[in-house]
Design a protein around this motif. Structure first.
Motif, PDB file in Angstrom:
ATOM      1  N   ALA A   4      35.812  41.749  31.476  1.00 47.38           N
ATOM      2  CA  ALA A   4      36.794  40.942  32.203  1.00 47.38           C
ATOM      3  C   ALA A   4      38.147  41.616  32.329  1.00 47.38           C
ATOM      4  O   ALA A   4      38.885  41.353  33.280  1.00 47.38           O
ATOM      5  CB  ALA A   4      36.959  39.581  31.537  1.00 47.38           C
ATOM      6  N   VAL A   5      38.483  42.488  31.397  1.00 45.64           N
ATOM      7  CA  VAL A   5      39.799  43.143  31.450  1.00 45.64           C
ATOM      8  C   VAL A   5      39.748  44.470  32.201  1.00 45.64           C
ATOM      9  O   VAL A   5      40.765  45.140  32.329  1.00 45.64           O
ATOM     10  CB  VAL A   5      40.395  43.328  30.034  1.00 45.64           C
ATOM     11  N   GLN A   6      38.574  44.814  32.712  1.00 47.10           N
ATOM     12  CA  GLN A   6      38.441  46.025  33.522  1.00 47.10           C
ATOM     13  C   GLN A   6      38.929  45.717  34.941  1.00 47.10           C
ATOM     14  O   GLN A   6      39.269  44.591  35.265  1.00 47.10           O
ATOM     15  CB  GLN A   6      36.978  46.496  33.538  1.00 47.10           C
ATOM     16  N   ILE A  41      29.648  37.975  31.647  1.00 46.24           N
ATOM     17  CA  ILE A  41      30.642  38.834  32.300  1.00 46.24           C
ATOM     18  C   ILE A  41      31.343  38.074  33.424  1.00 46.24           C
ATOM     19  O   ILE A  41      32.573  38.044  33.496  1.00 46.24           O
ATOM     20  CB  ILE A  41      29.988  40.125  32.832  1.00 46.24           C
ATOM     21  N   LEU A  42      30.565  37.458  34.299  1.00 40.78           N
ATOM     22  CA  LEU A  42      31.144  36.786  35.464  1.00 40.78           C
ATOM     23  C   LEU A  42      31.988  35.571  35.080  1.00 40.78           C
ATOM     24  O   LEU A  42      32.976  35.268  35.743  1.00 40.78           O
ATOM     25  CB  LEU A  42      30.047  36.402  36.455  1.00 40.78           C
ATOM     26  N   LEU A  43      31.626  34.887  34.005  1.00 38.79           N
ATOM     27  CA  LEU A  43      32.392  33.716  33.575  1.00 38.79           C
ATOM     28  C   LEU A  43      33.542  34.067  32.632  1.00 38.79           C
ATOM     29  O   LEU A  43      34.251  33.174  32.169  1.00 38.79           O
ATOM     30  CB  LEU A  43      31.469  32.688  32.901  1.00 38.79           C
ATOM     31  N   LEU A  50      29.341  37.310  24.796  1.00 38.69           N
ATOM     32  CA  LEU A  50      30.700  36.850  25.060  1.00 38.69           C
ATOM     33  C   LEU A  50      31.701  37.985  24.843  1.00 38.69           C
ATOM     34  O   LEU A  50      32.617  38.176  25.644  1.00 38.69           O
ATOM     35  CB  LEU A  50      31.029  35.666  24.155  1.00 38.69           C
ATOM     36  N   TRP A  51      31.499  38.751  23.790  1.00 40.20           N
ATOM     37  CA  TRP A  51      32.364  39.911  23.525  1.00 40.20           C
ATOM     38  C   TRP A  51      32.259  40.922  24.673  1.00 40.20           C
ATOM     39  O   TRP A  51      33.277  41.398  25.178  1.00 40.20           O
ATOM     40  CB  TRP A  51      31.983  40.558  22.197  1.00 40.20           C
ATOM     41  N   ALA A  52      31.026  41.235  25.094  1.00 36.53           N
ATOM     42  CA  ALA A  52      30.839  42.184  26.202  1.00 36.53           C
ATOM     43  C   ALA A  52      31.466  41.648  27.487  1.00 36.53           C
ATOM     44  O   ALA A  52      32.066  42.407  28.255  1.00 36.53           O
ATOM     45  CB  ALA A  52      29.350  42.468  26.408  1.00 36.53           C
ATOM     46  N   GLY A  53      31.352  40.347  27.713  1.00 32.91           N
ATOM     47  CA  GLY A  53      31.969  39.747  28.885  1.00 32.91           C
ATOM     48  C   GLY A  53      33.480  39.865  28.859  1.00 32.91           C
ATOM     49  O   GLY A  53      34.111  40.157  29.880  1.00 32.91           O
ATOM     50  N   ALA A  54      34.067  39.676  27.688  1.00 32.49           N
ATOM     51  CA  ALA A  54      35.524  39.804  27.555  1.00 32.49           C
ATOM     52  C   ALA A  54      35.965  41.246  27.789  1.00 32.49           C
ATOM     53  O   ALA A  54      37.002  41.483  28.422  1.00 32.49           O
ATOM     54  CB  ALA A  54      35.971  39.329  26.170  1.00 32.49           C
ATOM     55  N   VAL A  55      35.182  42.197  27.321  1.00 30.13           N
ATOM     56  CA  VAL A  55      35.491  43.615  27.560  1.00 30.13           C
ATOM     57  C   VAL A  55      35.445  43.904  29.059  1.00 30.13           C
ATOM     58  O   VAL A  55      36.333  44.562  29.604  1.00 30.13           O
ATOM     59  CB  VAL A  55      34.524  44.537  26.777  1.00 30.13           C
ATOM     60  N   TRP A 107      34.351  44.862  36.934  1.00 31.10           N
ATOM     61  CA  TRP A 107      33.934  43.543  36.477  1.00 31.10           C
ATOM     62  C   TRP A 107      32.862  42.958  37.405  1.00 31.10           C
ATOM     63  O   TRP A 107      31.799  42.526  36.947  1.00 31.10           O
ATOM     64  CB  TRP A 107      35.160  42.627  36.401  1.00 31.10           C
ATOM     65  N   LEU A 108      33.132  42.956  38.711  1.00 34.49           N
ATOM     66  CA  LEU A 108      32.170  42.397  39.660  1.00 34.49           C
ATOM     67  C   LEU A 108      30.899  43.222  39.763  1.00 34.49           C
ATOM     68  O   LEU A 108      29.797  42.664  39.810  1.00 34.49           O
ATOM     69  CB  LEU A 108      32.810  42.265  41.039  1.00 34.49           C
ATOM     70  N   ALA A 109      31.040  44.534  39.807  1.00 32.06           N
ATOM     71  CA  ALA A 109      29.853  45.393  39.937  1.00 32.06           C
ATOM     72  C   ALA A 109      28.928  45.233  38.733  1.00 32.06           C
ATOM     73  O   ALA A 109      27.702  45.128  38.897  1.00 32.06           O
ATOM     74  CB  ALA A 109      30.263  46.852  40.107  1.00 32.06           C
ATOM     75  N   SER A 110      29.504  45.181  37.541  1.00 28.62           N
ATOM     76  CA  SER A 110      28.653  45.039  36.355  1.00 28.62           C
ATOM     77  C   SER A 110      28.026  43.645  36.308  1.00 28.62           C
ATOM     78  O   SER A 110      26.823  43.506  36.047  1.00 28.62           O
ATOM     79  CB  SER A 110      29.437  45.340  35.076  1.00 28.62           C
ATOM     80  N   GLY A 111      28.816  42.616  36.578  1.00 30.68           N
ATOM     81  CA  GLY A 111      28.285  41.261  36.531  1.00 30.68           C
ATOM     82  C   GLY A 111      27.245  40.995  37.603  1.00 30.68           C
ATOM     83  O   GLY A 111      26.136  40.530  37.311  1.00 30.68           O
ATOM     84  N   ILE A 112      27.578  41.306  38.840  1.00 28.12           N
ATOM     85  CA  ILE A 112      26.647  41.050  39.945  1.00 28.12           C
ATOM     86  C   ILE A 112      25.436  41.981  39.850  1.00 28.12           C
ATOM     87  O   ILE A 112      24.301  41.562  40.081  1.00 28.12           O
ATOM     88  CB  ILE A 112      27.358  41.173  41.304  1.00 28.12           C
ATOM     89  N   GLY A 113      25.682  43.233  39.508  1.00 31.01           N
ATOM     90  CA  GLY A 113      24.578  44.187  39.386  1.00 31.01           C
ATOM     91  C   GLY A 113      23.557  43.755  38.346  1.00 31.01           C
ATOM     92  O   GLY A 113      22.342  43.743  38.606  1.00 31.01           O
TER      93      GLY A 113
END
Length: 174
Positions: A91-93, A37-39, A84-89, A98-104
């Motif tokens: 990333a467009v939020q 997600i973060l990348l 990678l698919w979940a990260g791309a989803v 994006w940050l809350a989901s990745g960092i959390g």
């Protein structure tokens, strides 16, 4: 280059407590997803494909896992592509989502990992060998396969080199 068994046995030596292994089944997927997600930002769209730093990491990791073992490597590739698919989803939020989901996911995943290592009474493998960060996800996939009765020959050698898994319960602790 180390073999699959070399990597798994070295990593497994830090993971002989069943509670620690269980924590890895939860924490490692959370961390892998968080990194994806973060990348996934920044990135750009080329012919309908989202290209990002996450895609580069997935490509390199996939080649590494496939080189170690075709069967486990294919499972890893599938799981990495899903991440990678979940990260791309994500990333467009919005930036907040994006940050809350990745960092959390990243923080909670590592907390779970450190709780597992508290039970283990041993530091994480990556402290002594940074490759532990790449082998952790493969270890989870291999352990899942072992639980399903797959790759018994690999499991046998890993256990011979790293020792048996300790199963602790309330009656054993008393």
């Amino acid at each position: 280059m180390k073999t699959l068994v070399d990597h798994l046995a070295q990593y497994a030596a830090y993971h002989r407590d069943q509670r620690n292994i269980i924590s890895h089944f939860i924490g490692i997927p959370m961390i892998v997803l968080a990194v994806a997600i973060l990348l996934s930002r920044p990135g750009f769209d080329i012919a309908g494909l989202w290209l990002s730093p996450a895609a580069v990491v997935v490509a390199i990791a996939s080649l590494f896992y496939l080189r170690l073992d075709r069967q486990l490597g294919l499972v890893m590739v599938a799981l990495l592509l899903l991440s990678l698919w979940a990260g791309a989803v994500a990333a467009v939020q919005s930036t907040a989502v994006w940050l809350a989901s990745g960092i959390g996911l990243f923080v909670v995943g590592w907390i779970i990992q450190f709780v597992g290592h508290y039970y283990e009474g041993r530091k994480p493998a990556f402290v002594d060998d940074i490759m532990g960060l790449a082998i952790g996800p493969l270890f989870v996939v291999a352990e899942a396969g072992f639980l399903l009765g797959l790759r018994k020959e690999v499991e046998q050698v890993v256990v011979e080199r790293s020792g048996p898994v300790c199963i602790r319960n309330k009656s054993a602790a008393a």
